[in-house]
Design a protein around this motif. Sequence first.
Motif: not given
Length: 288
Positions: A16-36
């Motif tokens: 994710i950290q690397r992806l955000l260097e190349q793609v705007p944050a509003d084009r990225v989503g994450v699926s996590v078990r603990d959203t906190d």
Amino acid sequence: MIIVTGATGQLGSRIIQRLLEQVPADRVGVSVRDTDRAAGLAARGVRVRRGDFTDPHSLSDAFEGATQVLVVSANETGPAAVAQHTTAIDAARAAGAKRILYTSHQGAGPDSLFAPMPDHAATERHLAETGTPFTALRNGFYAATVPLLLGRALETGELVAPADGPVSWTAHADLAEAAAVILADEGRYDGATPPLTAPDALDLADIAGILTELTGRTVRRVVADDEEWTAGLVGHGVPAEQADMLLGMFHASRRGEFTTTGPTLEKLLGHDATSIRAFLGEVVTPRP
């Protein structure tokens, strides 16, 4: 939207950290078990939703609107792992993803002697059967495993472990960067990638030599009997099933399952991959 699962884990968080260097944050989503645990990503504009491989309903929400989904392999082995992976893949397909990516392994194979490798192979088969374009990232063996194999080598001067073979030790950071490049440049690879590895495969005798050079103290490679080694693990509280699985890693490396390397990772990175020597230098040499 690009969705990455396991985005708070050791590999997923780096992707994710690397992806955000190349793609705007509003084009990225994450699926996590603990959203906190992903609150920092949400603050940066990343869409954070709960997704659990054992809960298909949660995945349908987490994957909503996905164009690509990267399924980071579960921290399980056997039928439970394959079931979780196939559930995630099926959910990504149902959400309309145009490409599904999966963090596989350089040594994936149905007849491997190391338990996670048949799981990766089965997951790749399921991916191929879906009919959806997919990319299986054939990652090298994580370099982070090496410190776990050292035991008390830095104290005693003896690296004691079962007989082994060369392994394509590869840093999480490099694999994460490569995954981000592939996600940002959709369609670069169809099917399984070439091996995504550091350029060299080294065995534990080589590792002992590197430790000797780094520390200035002789570290000698000592080959342990398989049964005595696993009994020692169990005696220190490691479940017998896990000890046997770890022994399978040595059996597989002896057979040469993790020897294959290639230039693809460095081509994707545009720079040298992290050597196991550099990786261990960070581990055994404290920073000031």
